[in-house]
Write a protein that holds these residues in place. Structure first.
Motif, PDB file in Angstrom:
ATOM      1  N   GLN A  70       0.814  -1.215   0.000  1.00  9.23           N
ATOM      2  CA  GLN A  70       0.000   0.000   0.000  1.00  9.23           C
ATOM      3  C   GLN A  70       0.848   1.266   0.000  1.00  9.23           C
ATOM      4  OE1 GLN A  70      -2.895  -1.466   3.260  1.00  9.23           O
ATOM      5  NE2 GLN A  70      -3.992   0.016   1.991  1.00  9.23           N
ATOM      6  N   GLU A  71       2.144   1.126  -0.203  1.00 13.30           N
ATOM      7  CA  GLU A  71       3.044   2.268  -0.129  1.00 13.30           C
ATOM      8  C   GLU A  71       2.988   3.096  -1.407  1.00 13.30           C
ATOM      9  OE1 GLU A  71       6.959   0.873   0.879  1.00 13.30           O
ATOM     10  OE2 GLU A  71       6.175  -0.258   2.581  1.00 13.30           O
ATOM     11  N   GLN A  72       2.462   4.293  -1.267  1.00 13.31           N
ATOM     12  CA  GLN A  72       2.445   5.231  -2.378  1.00 13.31           C
ATOM     13  C   GLN A  72       3.700   6.087  -2.278  1.00 13.31           C
ATOM     14  OE1 GLN A  72      -1.572   6.790  -3.456  1.00 13.31           O
ATOM     15  NE2 GLN A  72      -2.038   6.154  -1.350  1.00 13.31           N
ATOM     16  N   VAL A  73       4.498   6.061  -3.320  1.00 18.19           N
ATOM     17  CA  VAL A  73       5.741   6.829  -3.299  1.00 18.19           C
ATOM     18  C   VAL A  73       5.409   8.322  -3.205  1.00 18.19           C
ATOM     19  CG1 VAL A  73       7.049   5.058  -4.530  1.00 18.19           C
ATOM     20  CG2 VAL A  73       5.890   6.859  -5.829  1.00 18.19           C
ATOM     21  N   PRO A  74       6.309   9.127  -2.636  1.00 18.47           N
ATOM     22  CA  PRO A  74       6.024  10.554  -2.453  1.00 18.47           C
ATOM     23  C   PRO A  74       5.615  11.267  -3.741  1.00 18.47           C
ATOM     24  CG  PRO A  74       8.010   9.955  -1.268  1.00 18.47           C
ATOM     25  CD  PRO A  74       7.604   8.747  -2.068  1.00 18.47           C
ATOM     26  N   GLU A  75       6.151  10.826  -4.879  1.00 20.83           N
ATOM     27  CA  GLU A  75       5.828  11.461  -6.154  1.00 20.83           C
ATOM     28  C   GLU A  75       4.350  11.342  -6.506  1.00 20.83           C
ATOM     29  OE1 GLU A  75      10.096  10.618  -5.883  1.00 20.83           O
ATOM     30  OE2 GLU A  75       8.336   9.383  -5.532  1.00 20.83           O
ATOM     31  N   TYR A  76       3.664  10.378  -5.936  1.00 16.47           N
ATOM     32  CA  TYR A  76       2.234  10.222  -6.206  1.00 16.47           C
ATOM     33  C   TYR A  76       1.435  11.435  -5.745  1.00 16.47           C
ATOM     34  CZ  TYR A  76       2.666   5.239  -7.470  1.00 16.47           C
ATOM     35  OH  TYR A  76       2.969   4.047  -8.082  1.00 16.47           O
ATOM     36  N   ALA A  77       1.963  12.183  -4.786  1.00 19.02           N
ATOM     37  CA  ALA A  77       1.261  13.376  -4.299  1.00 19.02           C
ATOM     38  C   ALA A  77       1.112  14.426  -5.400  1.00 19.02           C
ATOM     39  CB  ALA A  77       1.993  13.972  -3.105  1.00 19.02           C
ATOM     40  N   ASP A  78       1.972  14.360  -6.412  1.00 23.31           N
ATOM     41  CA  ASP A  78       1.924  15.315  -7.517  1.00 23.31           C
ATOM     42  C   ASP A  78       1.099  14.815  -8.705  1.00 23.31           C
ATOM     43  OD1 ASP A  78       3.546  17.145  -6.150  1.00 23.31           O
ATOM     44  OD2 ASP A  78       5.368  16.143  -6.852  1.00 23.31           O
ATOM     45  N   ALA A  79       0.562  13.620  -8.600  1.00 24.83           N
ATOM     46  CA  ALA A  79      -0.249  13.058  -9.686  1.00 24.83           C
ATOM     47  C   ALA A  79      -1.694  13.538  -9.553  1.00 24.83           C
ATOM     48  CB  ALA A  79      -0.203  11.538  -9.648  1.00 24.83           C
ATOM     49  N   HIS A  80      -2.375  13.584 -10.672  1.00 23.27           N
ATOM     50  CA  HIS A  80      -3.780  14.009 -10.703  1.00 23.27           C
ATOM     51  C   HIS A  80      -4.666  12.775 -10.845  1.00 23.27           C
ATOM     52  CE1 HIS A  80      -2.337  18.088 -10.990  1.00 23.27           C
ATOM     53  NE2 HIS A  80      -1.551  17.707 -11.972  1.00 23.27           N
ATOM     54  N   TRP A  81      -4.867  12.094  -9.729  1.00 17.74           N
ATOM     55  CA  TRP A  81      -5.628  10.846  -9.726  1.00 17.74           C
ATOM     56  C   TRP A  81      -7.077  11.119 -10.086  1.00 17.74           C
ATOM     57  CZ3 TRP A  81      -2.361   7.055  -9.850  1.00 17.74           C
ATOM     58  CH2 TRP A  81      -1.135   7.187  -9.217  1.00 17.74           C
ATOM     59  N   GLU A  82      -7.622  10.307 -10.965  1.00 19.74           N
ATOM     60  CA  GLU A  82      -9.031  10.435 -11.353  1.00 19.74           C
ATOM     61  C   GLU A  82      -9.955   9.826 -10.311  1.00 19.74           C
ATOM     62  OE1 GLU A  82      -9.528   8.806 -15.275  1.00 19.74           O
ATOM     63  OE2 GLU A  82      -8.147  10.256 -16.175  1.00 19.74           O
ATOM     64  N   PRO A 161      18.198  10.233 -11.571  1.00 19.16           N
ATOM     65  CA  PRO A 161      17.810  11.603 -11.922  1.00 19.16           C
ATOM     66  C   PRO A 161      17.117  11.679 -13.278  1.00 19.16           C
ATOM     67  CG  PRO A 161      20.154  11.279 -12.289  1.00 19.16           C
ATOM     68  CD  PRO A 161      19.632  10.003 -11.684  1.00 19.16           C
ATOM     69  N   GLY A 162      16.324  12.740 -13.467  1.00 17.18           N
ATOM     70  CA  GLY A 162      15.720  13.010 -14.769  1.00 17.18           C
ATOM     71  C   GLY A 162      14.611  12.082 -15.189  1.00 17.18           C
ATOM     72  N   VAL A 163      13.966  11.436 -14.242  1.00 20.31           N
ATOM     73  CA  VAL A 163      12.872  10.514 -14.573  1.00 20.31           C
ATOM     74  C   VAL A 163      11.589  11.303 -14.806  1.00 20.31           C
ATOM     75  CG1 VAL A 163      11.403   8.657 -13.659  1.00 20.31           C
ATOM     76  CG2 VAL A 163      13.879   8.592 -13.295  1.00 20.31           C
ATOM     77  N   ARG A 164      10.850  10.869 -15.792  1.00 21.50           N
ATOM     78  CA  ARG A 164       9.485  11.351 -16.005  1.00 21.50           C
ATOM     79  C   ARG A 164       8.600  10.166 -15.639  1.00 21.50           C
ATOM     80  NH1 ARG A 164       8.103  15.762 -18.538  1.00 21.50           N
ATOM     81  NH2 ARG A 164       6.561  14.745 -19.862  1.00 21.50           N
ATOM     82  N   LEU A 165       8.059  10.216 -14.421  1.00 21.94           N
ATOM     83  CA  LEU A 165       7.324   9.102 -13.837  1.00 21.94           C
ATOM     84  C   LEU A 165       5.875   9.110 -14.302  1.00 21.94           C
ATOM     85  CD1 LEU A 165       7.829   6.788 -11.761  1.00 21.94           C
ATOM     86  CD2 LEU A 165       6.720   8.282 -10.076  1.00 21.94           C
ATOM     87  N   VAL A 166       5.487   8.061 -15.009  1.00 15.58           N
ATOM     88  CA  VAL A 166       4.115   7.911 -15.463  1.00 15.58           C
ATOM     89  C   VAL A 166       3.314   7.244 -14.350  1.00 15.58           C
ATOM     90  CG1 VAL A 166       2.585   6.876 -17.189  1.00 15.58           C
ATOM     91  CG2 VAL A 166       4.855   7.697 -17.861  1.00 15.58           C
ATOM     92  N   CYS A 167       2.297   7.921 -13.855  1.00 13.12           N
ATOM     93  CA  CYS A 167       1.439   7.389 -12.796  1.00 13.12           C
ATOM     94  C   CYS A 167       0.169   6.830 -13.440  1.00 13.12           C
ATOM     95  CB  CYS A 167       1.089   8.476 -11.786  1.00 13.12           C
ATOM     96  SG  CYS A 167       2.543   9.132 -10.940  1.00 13.12           S
ATOM     97  N   LEU A 168      -0.159   5.601 -13.073  1.00 15.66           N
ATOM     98  CA  LEU A 168      -1.303   4.915 -13.664  1.00 15.66           C
ATOM     99  C   LEU A 168      -2.249   4.447 -12.561  1.00 15.66           C
ATOM    100  CD1 LEU A 168       1.525   3.500 -15.152  1.00 15.66           C
ATOM    101  CD2 LEU A 168      -0.287   3.169 -16.807  1.00 15.66           C
ATOM    102  N   GLU A 169      -3.534   4.313 -12.929  1.00 17.00           N
ATOM    103  CA  GLU A 169      -4.504   3.826 -11.954  1.00 17.00           C
ATOM    104  C   GLU A 169      -5.612   3.035 -12.646  1.00 17.00           C
ATOM    105  OE1 GLU A 169      -6.774   6.815  -9.863  1.00 17.00           O
ATOM    106  OE2 GLU A 169      -7.197   7.895 -11.687  1.00 17.00           O
ATOM    107  N   LYS A 170      -6.302   2.276 -11.820  1.00 16.57           N
ATOM    108  CA  LYS A 170      -7.465   1.515 -12.263  1.00 16.57           C
ATOM    109  C   LYS A 170      -8.339   1.290 -11.040  1.00 16.57           C
ATOM    110  CE  LYS A 170      -8.567  -2.844 -14.643  1.00 16.57           C
ATOM    111  NZ  LYS A 170      -7.937  -4.017 -15.267  1.00 16.57           N
TER     112      LYS A 170
END
Length: 172
Positions: A70-82, A161-170
């Protein structure tokens, strides 16, 4: 068969990581990982010890692995979850790897199917995961399996460094 990993699986998981790193260094694949930074034998060992590493085994051989928790990485806070959801209803798939020696046999799909069933068993119908923007194969697989790309978050991720992290959900 997908099952929780045990310490005896560490060598097989590390060998998959090593092969993927070697293939990336040779230009045969594009994942966005860097050997000795992520993923590593040590990161796999930590997940096994924590009890959140799972492996897919065929004919007694580990051919795929991933962390499920259930660990959401800190970067998930910047994602726009639907699908906004309380943390206790979210399950996350991390670092799914399939041995290149069995690539194209549907094992990634089987692992994600297990992840979805496991999440439902745990009462967590909101699924999240991420991948590097450069990992086109993973993005295509997840799209085919009904995952929505909700954001691309520029960051340093797992020490890379320099990652563009694609956040996905379902939502199940």
């Amino acid at each position: 068969m997908v099952r929780k990993a045990v310490p005896a699986d560490l060598d097989a998981i590390a060998a998959i990581y090593d092969t993927i790193h070697t293939n990336e260094e040779a230009g045969l694949t594009t994942i966005g990982w860097i050997r000795s930074i992520y993923p590593t034998r040590e990161s796999a060992a930590a997940s096994i010890a924590k009890g959140d590493m799972f492996v897919l085994e065929e004919n007694g051989t580990v051919v795929a692995a991933a962390k499920i928790n259930q660990e959401q990485v800190p970067e998930y806070a910047d994602a726009h979850w639907e699908h906004p959801a309380p943390d206790e209803k979210i399950m996350v798939l991390h670092t799914l790897v399939v041995s290149p020696s069995v690539k194209g046999k549907g094992l990634g799909t089987r692992f994600v199917d297990f992840y979805e069933a496991y999440a439902l068993e745990q009462g967590r119908p909101f699924l999240r995961m991420d991948t590097n923007e450069r990992n086109l194969a993973a993005r295509a697989l997840y799209r085919k399996l009904g995952y929505t790309e909700v954001s691309i978050v520029p960051c340093e991720f797992n020490g890379i460094p320099g990652v563009r992290l694609v956040c996905l959900e379902k939502k199940l």
